[in-house]
Design a protein around this motif. Sequence first.
Motif, short mmCIF file in Angstrom:
data_model
loop_
_atom_site.label_atom_id
_atom_site.label_comp_id
_atom_site.label_asym_id
_atom_site.label_seq_id
_atom_site.Cartn_x
_atom_site.Cartn_y
_atom_site.Cartn_z
N TRP A 1 9.65 47.52 26.63
CA TRP A 1 9.63 46.87 27.94
C TRP A 1 9.94 47.91 29.00
O TRP A 1 10.74 48.83 28.78
N GLN B 1 10.67 48.37 33.36
CA GLN B 1 10.82 47.79 34.69
C GLN B 1 9.59 48.10 35.52
O GLN B 1 9.08 49.22 35.53
N ASP B 2 9.10 47.11 36.23
CA ASP B 2 7.97 47.32 37.14
C ASP B 2 8.34 48.41 38.14
O ASP B 2 9.34 48.28 38.86
N SER C 1 9.50 47.60 41.61
CA SER C 1 10.82 47.01 41.83
C SER C 1 11.95 48.02 41.65
O SER C 1 13.13 47.67 41.79
N LEU D 1 5.80 44.65 27.91
CA LEU D 1 6.20 43.83 29.04
C LEU D 1 6.53 44.74 30.20
O LEU D 1 7.28 45.70 30.04
N VAL D 2 5.97 44.45 31.37
CA VAL D 2 6.27 45.18 32.59
C VAL D 2 6.60 44.15 33.66
O VAL D 2 5.74 43.34 34.04
N THR D 3 7.83 44.15 34.13
CA THR D 3 8.24 43.14 35.09
C THR D 3 9.50 43.58 35.80
O THR D 3 10.06 44.64 35.51
N GLY D 4 9.97 42.77 36.74
CA GLY D 4 11.15 43.11 37.53
C GLY D 4 12.45 42.80 36.82
O GLY D 4 12.46 42.16 35.75
N ALA E 1 13.31 39.03 35.67
CA ALA E 1 12.52 38.57 34.54
C ALA E 1 12.88 39.32 33.27
O ALA E 1 12.88 38.74 32.18
N LEU E 2 13.19 40.61 33.39
CA LEU E 2 13.66 41.35 32.22
C LEU E 2 14.95 40.72 31.68
O LEU E 2 15.12 40.57 30.47
N SER F 1 14.18 37.45 29.84
CA SER F 1 13.52 37.72 28.56
C SER F 1 14.49 38.28 27.54
O SER F 1 14.44 37.94 26.35
N ARG G 1 -0.45 47.59 28.83
CA ARG G 1 -0.89 48.20 30.08
C ARG G 1 -1.48 49.57 29.75
O ARG G 1 -1.02 50.24 28.87
#
Length: 210
Positions: free
Chosen positions: A161, A163-164, A167, A185-188, A191-192, A195, A210
């Motif tokens: 995973w 971090q976006d 962000s 998973l790539v997210t802020g 959301a991390l 999850s 990605r």
Amino acid sequence: MNPPRPSPSPAAARPRVELVAIGASAGGVEVLSTLLGALPAGFPAALAIVLHIPPDRDSLLTSLFAPRCALPVQEVEDKAPIEPGTVYFAAPDYHMLVEPDRSFALSQDEAVNFSRPSIDLLFESAAVAYREQLLAIILTGGSADGADGLQTVRQMGGRAWVQDPASADAPAMPSFAIERAGADLVTGPAALARSLAALTHSMLPESRDR
């Protein structure tokens, strides 16, 4: 004729996470506070964290994060067995390695990507010991540390995973990681955190490469 059995979901088919390895640098304290603060007392996996800090300073990370986390928080010690439900921070100026018997080892070998402790070395050694039972997370930071290690994690069957970068206070580290290794998973940060907390119930987010 009996109807065919349904295929297991991707979450059910993957082994349970036993170790979460996290790497962070500039801006990492705030994001780690979000992640660790979301974890319930019954979180089943151990967490091993490298946060880049100056080597000539005493680490205050355990005293900083202990009040923010429902899990026990400690600085790693050489030869200590890795216990579930415990948060371990790397000691200043020592590489934190995971041995095949799932204990820690400390090393003062040369810096990697100008960093000691090195995120790459943590990820690479943990990937050998835990394979599919490893989740590695790259957070904000201003270097390429962690990108090669994340690639090893994925090659060994572990989850990755990131971090976006949009962000992140310092987007270089997550950007290098995505470019080098990709991610599940790539997210802020929020959301991390959700999850990660969901691993308590063996619930995993839907993956996207990605």
